[in-house]
Each structure stands twice: as structure tokens, then as C-alpha cells.
Design a protein around this motif. Sequence first.
Motif, PDB file in Angstrom:
ATOM      1  N   ILE A 109       0.898  -1.162   0.000  1.00 31.56           N
ATOM      2  CA  ILE A 109       0.000   0.000   0.000  1.00 31.56           C
ATOM      3  C   ILE A 109       0.936   1.211   0.000  1.00 31.56           C
ATOM      4  O   ILE A 109       1.636   1.483   0.987  1.00 31.56           O
ATOM      5  CB  ILE A 109      -0.917  -0.003   1.243  1.00 31.56           C
ATOM      6  N   ALA A 110       0.971   1.919  -1.131  1.00 26.71           N
ATOM      7  CA  ALA A 110       2.049   2.899  -1.360  1.00 26.71           C
ATOM      8  C   ALA A 110       2.139   3.975  -0.280  1.00 26.71           C
ATOM      9  O   ALA A 110       3.234   4.369   0.105  1.00 26.71           O
ATOM     10  CB  ALA A 110       1.875   3.538  -2.732  1.00 26.71           C
ATOM     11  N   VAL A 111       0.996   4.462   0.216  1.00 32.86           N
ATOM     12  CA  VAL A 111       1.043   5.579   1.171  1.00 32.86           C
ATOM     13  C   VAL A 111       1.455   5.145   2.572  1.00 32.86           C
ATOM     14  O   VAL A 111       1.777   5.984   3.420  1.00 32.86           O
ATOM     15  CB  VAL A 111      -0.319   6.309   1.265  1.00 32.86           C
ATOM     16  N   TYR A 131       8.034   4.951   1.884  1.00 27.11           N
ATOM     17  CA  TYR A 131       8.769   3.886   1.218  1.00 27.11           C
ATOM     18  C   TYR A 131       7.778   3.012   0.476  1.00 27.11           C
ATOM     19  O   TYR A 131       6.809   2.528   1.073  1.00 27.11           O
ATOM     20  CB  TYR A 131       9.559   3.078   2.261  1.00 27.11           C
ATOM     21  N   ASN A 132       7.999   2.815  -0.798  1.00 27.79           N
ATOM     22  CA  ASN A 132       7.046   2.092  -1.643  1.00 27.79           C
ATOM     23  C   ASN A 132       7.839   1.226  -2.614  1.00 27.79           C
ATOM     24  O   ASN A 132       8.272   1.675  -3.647  1.00 27.79           O
ATOM     25  CB  ASN A 132       6.190   3.140  -2.392  1.00 27.79           C
ATOM     26  N   GLN A 133       8.060  -0.005  -2.222  1.00 32.75           N
ATOM     27  CA  GLN A 133       8.909  -0.878  -3.028  1.00 32.75           C
ATOM     28  C   GLN A 133       8.195  -2.203  -3.289  1.00 32.75           C
ATOM     29  O   GLN A 133       8.005  -3.011  -2.364  1.00 32.75           O
ATOM     30  CB  GLN A 133      10.230  -1.126  -2.289  1.00 32.75           C
ATOM     31  N   THR A 134       7.818  -2.418  -4.535  1.00 29.19           N
ATOM     32  CA  THR A 134       7.269  -3.713  -4.916  1.00 29.19           C
ATOM     33  C   THR A 134       8.388  -4.748  -4.846  1.00 29.19           C
ATOM     34  O   THR A 134       9.527  -4.444  -5.169  1.00 29.19           O
ATOM     35  CB  THR A 134       6.711  -3.628  -6.351  1.00 29.19           C
ATOM     36  N   GLU A 135       8.059  -5.957  -4.397  1.00 29.81           N
ATOM     37  CA  GLU A 135       9.102  -6.984  -4.300  1.00 29.81           C
ATOM     38  C   GLU A 135       8.689  -8.223  -5.074  1.00 29.81           C
ATOM     39  O   GLU A 135       7.526  -8.628  -5.051  1.00 29.81           O
ATOM     40  CB  GLU A 135       9.337  -7.369  -2.836  1.00 29.81           C
TER      41      GLU A 135
HETATM   42  C1  LIG Z   1       4.506   2.859  -5.796  1.00 30.30           C
HETATM   43  O1  LIG Z   1       5.289   1.997  -6.593  1.00 30.30           O
HETATM   44  C2  LIG Z   1       4.595   1.508  -7.739  1.00 30.30           C
HETATM   45  C3  LIG Z   1       5.496   0.492  -8.405  1.00 30.30           C
HETATM   46  O2  LIG Z   1       6.795   0.983  -8.562  1.00 30.30           O
HETATM   47  C4  LIG Z   1       4.220   2.676  -8.637  1.00 30.30           C
HETATM   48  O3  LIG Z   1       3.525   2.204  -9.766  1.00 30.30           O
HETATM   49  C5  LIG Z   1       3.360   3.654  -7.853  1.00 30.30           C
HETATM   50  O4  LIG Z   1       3.076   4.788  -8.639  1.00 30.30           O
HETATM   51  C6  LIG Z   1       4.038   4.079  -6.570  1.00 30.30           C
HETATM   52  N1  LIG Z   1       3.107   4.878  -5.782  1.00 30.30           N
HETATM   53  C7  LIG Z   1       3.480   5.994  -5.122  1.00 30.30           C
HETATM   54  C8  LIG Z   1       2.391   6.705  -4.402  1.00 30.30           C
HETATM   55  O5  LIG Z   1       4.629   6.405  -5.088  1.00 30.30           O
END
Ligand SMILES: *[C@@H]1O[C@H](CO)[C@@H](O)[C@H](O)[C@H]1NC(C)=O
Length: 236
Positions: A109-111, A131-135
Motif C-alpha cells: 500500500i504505497a502511502v 517507502y514504496n517498493q514492490t518486491e
Molecule cells: C509505488 O510503486 C509503484 C510500483 O513501482 C508505482 O507504480 C506507484 O506509482 C508508486 N506509488 C506511489 C504513491 O509512489
Amino acid sequence: MIAGQLFLTLMLAVASVSANSVSDLVGTWTTKSRKVVTGPGFYDPIHDRFLEPNLTGISYSFTADGHYEEAYYRAIANPQDPSCPKGIMQWQHGTYTTSSDGAMELTPIAVDGRQLLSDPCSSPVGAYTRYNQTEHFKAFKVSVDAYHGVQRLDLNSFDGSPMHPMYLVYRPPQMLPTETLNPITPGKGKRHAKRATEATFSMKNLVSRETVGDPDRWLWVGVFMTAVGGITLFRS
Ligand SMILES: *[C@@H]1O[C@H](CO)[C@@H](O)[C@H](O)[C@H]1NC(C)=O
Ligand SMILES: *[C@@H]1O[C@H](CO)[C@@H](O)[C@H](O)[C@H]1NC(C)=O
């Protein structure tokens, strides 16, 4: 007789397949030090701050209905001054999927994700960021550890390299609520600076611990470079 053997063979085949089944993943897993565990003891969403564990480590939790949570606390070696390691804490949660070839994809959940990067020897204020890191894990495997006799989770990162094994500590898992926790943007307003300062000050303890020889000291150095790619600085 032949039918019996066939049945046994089938049962063994099922058993080896089920070693990779999603239900085996359910629980909270942590690395050797056992001090880093997902849940409210690592990240406090009410005050939006980290609680510093006593030793470095990694923890993942998985639910049967597709939610995950992860907690990282790692030291980053400082080749210029080995007595001054940096500290990094990361927390994310979201959903996971597995595919038939045994791979696993984690979508945060990005936020909600948070990172604190602390360099206590050079600055009293750490960088507290979203911190928003897909794994993507190439493979996961649950087995019984031959030495410790406990359930063990092995993950292979996106390039196939093995991560440090994790051991089951809770089943059902110990996790924060799995829905979105922080829809507001942190880093706005005065509370932010205070939080970052406090958390960084606390991480000073890392320096003394690391220099006396924490066994997990160097475990996390290598993975750091991949993690840094996902940082979003709030104030840049
Ligand atoms: C979070 O990461 C995803 C995948 O890299 C990206 O598509 C998305 O825009 C990002 N969201 C934010 C809020 O940074
Ligand atoms: C860290 O260790 C100290 C001393 O052993 C203990 O009092 C404290 O509760 C521990 N903190 C955590 C978060 O486990």
C-alpha cells in the motif's frame, strides 16, 4: 500392493508440493536474531514512528487471505569509518500473490510504507520518508529446519539469490491491521522533524552495538543497494 505403492508415491508427491503451498506461508517469520518482528512492536501507526529493535534483522508476515507485512532493520557498513555504520529501518504492508512456478509478488500500500535512514555520526536528524517498493521473489520454500527443528522460510530474491533464512515465530501472524493505515501525507507540519530527531537519536545505540560485534552486523549490507532504489523523499 501396487495400488498401495502408487498411493504412497502420490502422497509423497502431494507432500512435496505442499511444501510450497500458500497455507504454509501463513505466520510471522524472522531472521536468526529474532528481535525484528512485524506488528505494533516495530512500527507505531498512531504516532507514525518506528520502535528500534535491539538487534538487526528482517521479518515477514503472511495471512491466508493474501496480506503481508514486512519489517527491516539493518546496518549499512561505512568503509570510510567502520565505527560509524548507518542504520536503516523499513516497514511496508500490502498484498501478495504467488504463481504456479513458485514465485511471489508483494505489492505494498504505497502511502503506508515508511523508511528511516540514520547516519548518527554525521547528522542528528535522519531521513524519515515514505517507502514504496514492490518486491518479487523468484522462489519461496517452507521446510523444517534440520538443526533448529522449527519451521523455516527460504526466499530467493528476484535474481534467484537466497536471502537469509527466517524462522516461524507466530502462527497466526502478528501484524498491524491490513487495511490502509496512513492516508495522510507524513512529513508535512512540525511533528515530522521531532519524530525524525527522536528516532535518529535512538539509533545511536546501533553504533555502539555494531562496533562490539553484533553477529548480524554484516548481513544486511549487500541488500541495501537494491532497497535504496525505492526511496521517495518527502521534502525534495
Ligand atoms: C509505488 O510503486 C509503484 C510500483 O513501482 C508505482 O507504480 C506507484 O506509482 C508508486 N506509488 C506511489 C504513491 O509512489
Ligand atoms: C532491549 O534490551 C533491553 C536490555 O536487555 C531490554 O530491557 C529492552 O526491553 C529490550 N528492548 C526491546 C525492544 O526488546
